[in-house]
Design a protein around this motif. Structure first.
Motif, PDB file in Angstrom:
ATOM      1  N   ARG A 194      -5.399  -4.680  -8.048  1.00 56.86           N
ATOM      2  CA  ARG A 194      -5.200  -3.126  -7.742  1.00 56.86           C
ATOM      3  C   ARG A 194      -6.384  -2.360  -7.378  1.00 56.86           C
ATOM      4  NH1 ARG A 194      -1.920   1.408 -11.167  1.00 56.86           N
ATOM      5  NH2 ARG A 194      -2.713   3.270 -10.033  1.00 56.86           N
ATOM      6  N   VAL A 195      -6.191  -1.589  -6.246  1.00 61.20           N
ATOM      7  CA  VAL A 195      -7.276  -0.632  -5.742  1.00 61.20           C
ATOM      8  C   VAL A 195      -6.846   0.630  -5.558  1.00 61.20           C
ATOM      9  CG1 VAL A 195      -8.915  -2.658  -4.429  1.00 61.20           C
ATOM     10  CG2 VAL A 195      -6.925  -1.593  -3.396  1.00 61.20           C
ATOM     11  N   GLY A 196      -7.673   1.756  -5.897  1.00 57.70           N
ATOM     12  CA  GLY A 196      -7.554   3.027  -5.797  1.00 57.70           C
ATOM     13  C   GLY A 196      -6.486   3.455  -6.795  1.00 57.70           C
ATOM     14  N   GLY A 197      -5.999   4.425  -6.628  1.00 53.48           N
ATOM     15  CA  GLY A 197      -4.752   5.193  -7.282  1.00 53.48           C
ATOM     16  C   GLY A 197      -5.452   5.753  -8.690  1.00 53.48           C
ATOM     17  N   TYR A 198      -6.685   6.044  -8.573  1.00 53.02           N
ATOM     18  CA  TYR A 198      -7.005   6.535  -9.935  1.00 53.02           C
ATOM     19  C   TYR A 198      -6.618   7.850 -10.452  1.00 53.02           C
ATOM     20  CZ  TYR A 198     -10.354   2.465  -9.705  1.00 53.02           C
ATOM     21  OH  TYR A 198     -10.969   1.482  -9.514  1.00 53.02           O
ATOM     22  N   LEU A 224     -10.613  -0.860   3.751  1.00 59.77           N
ATOM     23  CA  LEU A 224     -11.589  -1.475   2.858  1.00 59.77           C
ATOM     24  C   LEU A 224     -10.718  -1.731   1.655  1.00 59.77           C
ATOM     25  CD1 LEU A 224     -14.286  -1.813   1.444  1.00 59.77           C
ATOM     26  CD2 LEU A 224     -14.293   0.566   0.958  1.00 59.77           C
ATOM     27  N   MET A 225      -9.795  -1.099   1.235  1.00 57.54           N
ATOM     28  CA  MET A 225      -8.725  -1.596  -0.129  1.00 57.54           C
ATOM     29  C   MET A 225      -8.138  -2.790   0.559  1.00 57.54           C
ATOM     30  SD  MET A 225      -6.515   1.665  -0.765  1.00 57.54           S
ATOM     31  CE  MET A 225      -7.287   3.192  -1.387  1.00 57.54           C
ATOM     32  N   PHE A 226      -7.502  -3.328   1.756  1.00 56.46           N
ATOM     33  CA  PHE A 226      -7.018  -4.394   2.228  1.00 56.46           C
ATOM     34  C   PHE A 226      -8.174  -5.434   2.008  1.00 56.46           C
ATOM     35  CE2 PHE A 226      -6.897  -7.185   5.942  1.00 56.46           C
ATOM     36  CZ  PHE A 226      -5.654  -8.110   5.541  1.00 56.46           C
ATOM     37  N   HIS A 227      -9.355  -5.330   2.671  1.00 60.09           N
ATOM     38  CA  HIS A 227     -10.264  -6.301   2.627  1.00 60.09           C
ATOM     39  C   HIS A 227     -10.884  -6.815   1.145  1.00 60.09           C
ATOM     40  CE1 HIS A 227     -14.185  -8.086   3.745  1.00 60.09           C
ATOM     41  NE2 HIS A 227     -13.395  -8.709   4.575  1.00 60.09           N
ATOM     42  N   THR A 228     -10.749  -5.694   0.221  1.00 62.68           N
ATOM     43  CA  THR A 228     -11.110  -6.179  -1.055  1.00 62.68           C
ATOM     44  C   THR A 228     -10.031  -7.178  -1.660  1.00 62.68           C
ATOM     45  OG1 THR A 228     -12.327  -3.952  -1.560  1.00 62.68           O
ATOM     46  CG2 THR A 228     -11.494  -5.088  -3.367  1.00 62.68           C
ATOM     47  N   ILE A 229      -8.769  -6.752  -1.422  1.00 59.11           N
ATOM     48  CA  ILE A 229      -7.761  -7.362  -2.090  1.00 59.11           C
ATOM     49  C   ILE A 229      -7.566  -8.928  -1.317  1.00 59.11           C
ATOM     50  CG2 ILE A 229      -5.155  -7.878  -2.281  1.00 59.11           C
ATOM     51  CD1 ILE A 229      -5.049  -4.825  -2.496  1.00 59.11           C
ATOM     52  N   TYR A 230      -8.026  -8.802  -0.020  1.00 63.36           N
ATOM     53  CA  TYR A 230      -7.967 -10.017   0.940  1.00 63.36           C
ATOM     54  C   TYR A 230      -9.080 -10.891   0.160  1.00 63.36           C
ATOM     55  CZ  TYR A 230      -8.310 -12.574   4.977  1.00 63.36           C
ATOM     56  OH  TYR A 230      -8.437 -13.420   6.065  1.00 63.36           O
ATOM     57  N   GLN A 231     -10.160 -10.462  -0.125  1.00 60.63           N
ATOM     58  CA  GLN A 231     -11.104 -11.265  -0.611  1.00 60.63           C
ATOM     59  C   GLN A 231     -11.054 -11.675  -2.029  1.00 60.63           C
ATOM     60  OE1 GLN A 231     -14.862  -8.926   0.452  1.00 60.63           O
ATOM     61  NE2 GLN A 231     -15.202 -10.558   1.921  1.00 60.63           N
ATOM     62  N   PHE A 274      -2.254  -2.789  -3.725  1.00 58.37           N
ATOM     63  CA  PHE A 274      -1.885  -3.828  -4.954  1.00 58.37           C
ATOM     64  C   PHE A 274      -1.365  -5.064  -4.263  1.00 58.37           C
ATOM     65  CE2 PHE A 274       1.207  -5.415  -8.303  1.00 58.37           C
ATOM     66  CZ  PHE A 274       0.370  -5.700  -9.250  1.00 58.37           C
ATOM     67  N   GLY A 275      -2.088  -6.022  -4.946  1.00 58.76           N
ATOM     68  CA  GLY A 275      -1.596  -7.558  -4.404  1.00 58.76           C
ATOM     69  C   GLY A 275      -1.169  -8.422  -5.421  1.00 58.76           C
ATOM     70  N   PHE A 277       0.882  -1.403   0.101  1.00 59.17           N
ATOM     71  CA  PHE A 277      -0.031   0.084  -0.015  1.00 59.17           C
ATOM     72  C   PHE A 277       0.910   1.317   0.216  1.00 59.17           C
ATOM     73  CE2 PHE A 277      -2.787  -3.155   1.848  1.00 59.17           C
ATOM     74  CZ  PHE A 277      -4.076  -2.981   0.853  1.00 59.17           C
ATOM     75  N   ILE A 278       0.598   2.115  -0.965  1.00 61.18           N
ATOM     76  CA  ILE A 278       1.167   3.471  -1.018  1.00 61.18           C
ATOM     77  C   ILE A 278       0.456   4.353  -0.202  1.00 61.18           C
ATOM     78  CG2 ILE A 278       2.071   5.465  -2.284  1.00 61.18           C
ATOM     79  CD1 ILE A 278       2.762   3.461  -4.468  1.00 61.18           C
ATOM     80  N   ILE A 279       0.851   4.858   0.944  1.00 65.88           N
ATOM     81  CA  ILE A 279      -0.253   5.709   1.754  1.00 65.88           C
ATOM     82  C   ILE A 279       0.747   7.190   2.195  1.00 65.88           C
ATOM     83  CG2 ILE A 279      -1.634   5.937   3.669  1.00 65.88           C
ATOM     84  CD1 ILE A 279      -1.272   3.084   4.126  1.00 65.88           C
ATOM     85  N   GLY A 280       0.700   7.974   1.116  1.00 62.53           N
ATOM     86  CA  GLY A 280       1.342   9.240   1.205  1.00 62.53           C
ATOM     87  C   GLY A 280       0.493  10.401   0.964  1.00 62.53           C
ATOM     88  N   THR A 281       0.899  11.038  -0.108  1.00 58.64           N
ATOM     89  CA  THR A 281       0.260  12.331  -0.706  1.00 58.64           C
ATOM     90  C   THR A 281      -1.141  11.613  -1.208  1.00 58.64           C
ATOM     91  OG1 THR A 281       2.034  13.721  -0.899  1.00 58.64           O
ATOM     92  CG2 THR A 281      -0.056  14.006  -2.235  1.00 58.64           C
ATOM     93  N   GLY A 282      -0.951  10.471  -2.083  1.00 61.75           N
ATOM     94  CA  GLY A 282      -1.862   9.517  -2.442  1.00 61.75           C
ATOM     95  C   GLY A 282      -2.102   8.474  -1.878  1.00 61.75           C
TER      96      GLY A 282
END
Length: 319
Positions: free
Chosen positions: A142-146, A239-246, A132-133, A123-128
């Motif tokens: 991939r989730v987010g980062g649009y 939510l991002m984590f759970h989405t990749i997890y599932q 990704f898993g 997970f990139i958690i900075g400015t944006g």
């Protein structure tokens, strides 16, 4: 014979150099961008080749041969983008017919750097923000980062935006002030409607993201509103984590975090870790220790089916 990894961002470019035996020569940071959104790759392409030649130990140019190169570039959003980059890199004098050339979005090199080429999540958690898993069968998600326009949920920018929206409500009495809201009003020199309008129409993404420091600072001393904002932001990353997890069946339960917001010792990190471990307590969460350019080099080695880089990774860790 050399192996090169490139991490291309919006303000700078990092280049990591190994030889085919896995010997690490170093990582060079160049001051030009190579993100496709920031600069035409036709202009970046010759700069990259010159930078690589400069990094390689003294040779005549004819003797320099790249075995494999991986370019992790911001702004690559499609196979068409990747093929375009690869086609230009093929024109380099130091690339031969046998050179492996691969380009993908920079989340790939961040993942490879964070997990040292293994499966798992990054997970990139900075400015944006982006997640990704990759699982053991090669499936990825991939989730987010649009785009910042989508909001970069869970990021410093997201925290800053939520804070600015709350300040507007406090200014016109739709909500009460908190110590955090008073602090941000003073920080931005907002005295009323006109000041706020001028600020909100001109503040940059980076300036908005910097306001996250105020949120975490006040949350760490118990400001209830600051903690509430952090709860909302960490809900998004969870939510991002759970989405990749599932979505994926990942057996290597590791999460690498890239970015100052996700790694700084703060209430944000504490709450995020608690939420992730509430879903699966077996996950190990840690900050990445390698530059993303090293991650690109790992992927370049993988395209050669060469694991020699592993013995030299400790030498490439950030100090």
């Amino acid at each position: 014979m050399y192996v090169v990894g490139i991490d291309g961002g919006g303000t700078k470019t990092s280049i990591a150099l190994f030889d085919i035996t896995g010997k690490y020569y170093g990582t060079q940071i160049e001051s030009y961008p190579s993100c496709l959104d920031s600069k035409s790759f036709e202009k970046t392409n010759p700069q990259l080749e010159k930078s690589i030649i400069k990094l390689i130990p003294p040779h005549s140019e004819e003797e320099i041969v790249l075995s494999s190169i991986f370019l992790g570039l911001g702004g690559i959003a499609s196979t068409k983008d990747a093929l375009f980059v690869e086609s230009l890199v093929k024109t380099w004098k130091i690339c031969k017919e046998s050179t492996q050339i691969h380009a993908k979005n920079d989340i790939y090199c961040a993942h490879a750097a964070g997990l040292r080429g293994k499966t798992g999540m990054c997970f990139i958690i900075g400015t944006g923000s982006v997640g990704f898993g990759v699982d053991e069968t090669g499936n990825e998600h991939r989730v987010g980062g649009y785009s910042p326009m989508e909001g970069d949920p869970g990021s410093s920018y997201h925290l800053g935006r939520m804070l600015l929206k709350a300040l507007a409500k406090a200014l016109d009495l739709r909500r009460s002030y908190s110590p955090l809201l008073t602090a941000v009003q003073q920080h931005l020199h907002i005295h009323g409607y006109t000041d706020y309008v001028n600020m909100i129409n001109t503040i940059s993404r980076e300036e908005t993201a910097q306001l996250a420091q105020l949120v975490t600072q006040y949350a760490d001393v118990g400001d209830k509103f600051a903690v509430k904002l952090i709860e909302r932001a960490t809900d998004e990353i969870t939510l991002m984590f759970h989405t990749i997890y599932q979505t994926l069946e990942i057996h290597n339960k590791q999460i690498a975090i890239v970015g100052s917001l996700g790694n700084a010792k703060s209430k944000y990190k504490e709450i995020l870790y608690q939420k992730v471990k509430a879903i699966d307590a077996n996950y190990e969460i840690f900050p990445t220790q390698l530059d993303p350019a090293i991650g690109s080099a790992i992927l370049a080695f993988k395209h050669l089916q060469n694991e020699n880089y592993q013995n030299f990774l400790p030498h490439a860790e950030r100090k």
